[in-house]
Design a protein around this motif. Sequence first.
Motif, PDB file in Angstrom:
ATOM      1  N   ASP A   1       2.630 -36.537  42.032  1.00  0.00           N
ATOM      2  CA  ASP A   1       1.715 -35.782  42.879  1.00  0.00           C
ATOM      3  C   ASP A   1       0.388 -35.680  42.140  1.00  0.00           C
ATOM      4  O   ASP A   1       0.335 -35.156  41.028  1.00  0.00           O
ATOM      5  CB  ASP A   1       2.291 -34.386  43.136  1.00  0.00           C
ATOM      6  N   PRO A   2      -0.716 -36.165  42.716  1.00  0.00           N
ATOM      7  CA  PRO A   2      -1.979 -36.159  41.974  1.00  0.00           C
ATOM      8  C   PRO A   2      -2.542 -34.762  41.737  1.00  0.00           C
ATOM      9  O   PRO A   2      -3.384 -34.572  40.866  1.00  0.00           O
ATOM     10  CB  PRO A   2      -2.913 -36.980  42.872  1.00  0.00           C
ATOM     11  N   GLU A   3      -2.076 -33.788  42.500  1.00  0.00           N
ATOM     12  CA  GLU A   3      -2.589 -32.433  42.335  1.00  0.00           C
ATOM     13  C   GLU A   3      -2.024 -31.737  41.107  1.00  0.00           C
ATOM     14  O   GLU A   3      -2.737 -31.095  40.343  1.00  0.00           O
ATOM     15  CB  GLU A   3      -2.283 -31.595  43.587  1.00  0.00           C
ATOM     16  N   ASN A   4      -0.698 -31.866  40.904  1.00  0.00           N
ATOM     17  CA  ASN A   4      -0.051 -31.109  39.832  1.00  0.00           C
ATOM     18  C   ASN A   4       0.759 -31.947  38.851  1.00  0.00           C
ATOM     19  O   ASN A   4       1.317 -31.421  37.891  1.00  0.00           O
ATOM     20  CB  ASN A   4       0.849 -30.021  40.429  1.00  0.00           C
ATOM     21  N   GLY A   5       0.853 -33.250  39.084  1.00  0.00           N
ATOM     22  CA  GLY A   5       1.585 -34.116  38.171  1.00  0.00           C
ATOM     23  C   GLY A   5       3.086 -34.093  38.342  1.00  0.00           C
ATOM     24  O   GLY A   5       3.826 -34.689  37.544  1.00  0.00           O
ATOM     25  N   LYS A   6       3.570 -33.434  39.375  1.00  0.00           N
ATOM     26  CA  LYS A   6       5.010 -33.388  39.616  1.00  0.00           C
ATOM     27  C   LYS A   6       5.552 -34.787  39.915  1.00  0.00           C
ATOM     28  O   LYS A   6       4.942 -35.554  40.667  1.00  0.00           O
ATOM     29  CB  LYS A   6       5.312 -32.460  40.789  1.00  0.00           C
TER      30      LYS A   6
END
Length: 386
Positions: free
Chosen positions: A83-88
């Motif tokens: 996920d580019p927002e949080n790195g998940k």
Amino acid sequence: MKNMLKKALTTAMFVGVLAGCASEEDTIIMSPVPQVDSKFTPASQWSASVGNGVGEYYSKLTPEYAYGKVFVASRDGVVKAFDPENGKTLWEAEVEADVTARLAGGITAGYSQLFIGSENGTVLALDEETGELNWQTQIDGEVLTAPATDNNLVIVHTNDGMLIALEQETGNIKWTISTEVPNLTLRGNSKPVTASGGVFWGTANGRLAAAIVERGQLIWQQPIGMPQGATEIDRLVDVDAAPLILGGSLYIAGYNGQLTAIDLRSGKPSWKRSYSSSADLASDGSRLFLVTEKDHLVAVDARSGTELWSNDQLEHRLLTAPAMIDDYVVVGDSEGYLYWLDRVSGEFVSMQQIDSSGLAVAPITVPGGYVLVTRDGDVKKLTINE
């Protein structure tokens, strides 16, 4: 300084500096890290990892941003979606688990799939949503660069001079084109690029080739470099850079060759300039940015080929290809430094050491920042903190 080599012969496992064959007085010396008064520093948004990265191997595994995800792979066969927002981690897959995967060249997204090749001659298609393997096809030759997609085809370029089109749904081979490969070449291949029903790629014998995507019919070949010199090394003319298309023009650079602008309609050169490079080009729309074989950074006017500036302060630091991030030209080096240059003047604006393992590929832009991958497989999303 790492003893990593950048340009290698096809039989070498590691990246190689051609000066290894030179006399002692010709030994190449890496320039020292320049002194830069950084005007900004990166702010870390998140960090993750993917396998063991690429280590010191020649595996330019460029990440890909598509379908709202960041896709990253390691040479040993680990592929992840973040996920580019949080790195998940959204999913993780391990391909060719029964052998050393030797993934290379980077990920290409298309048709709701991810396509990637390997030094084992395998082309793989993964579902972008789940990471599930849809198909894999064995071909002759190593795949050292990212595939291209067009017309429901996946097009790969191999180290033995073959351009091969695979059907995106099945992986079945639709057509092949063969080009000549000299006895001695650089380690690397040109990524094919498609436009207006054509596919364009550089060849190991110093040419830019063009073919019709649908049929695999070769249209023309344009010489970019001509073999010159007394030794085989002097006569290397590989065109390993990916063609860059801007409007109705295509730009390409060759090793021991020329930076050339070609009119797409006629296939004829508009201008040529004497720059030797095997790295992909970058552009801001009006300027072209390239890294020469000596790791000089150069900007030229895209319309005329006139040199606008040249920066030689990173000579032989084994640079990545250039990238455009915001209004800056960005390159990384083998010691993990990231350099930001003013696109108009070529002056340094900022510099940071990201990771001592080094950088093999340039960062990519994602919403809210940029993502880079180190040689050890660390994945970082950073933003400019001015």
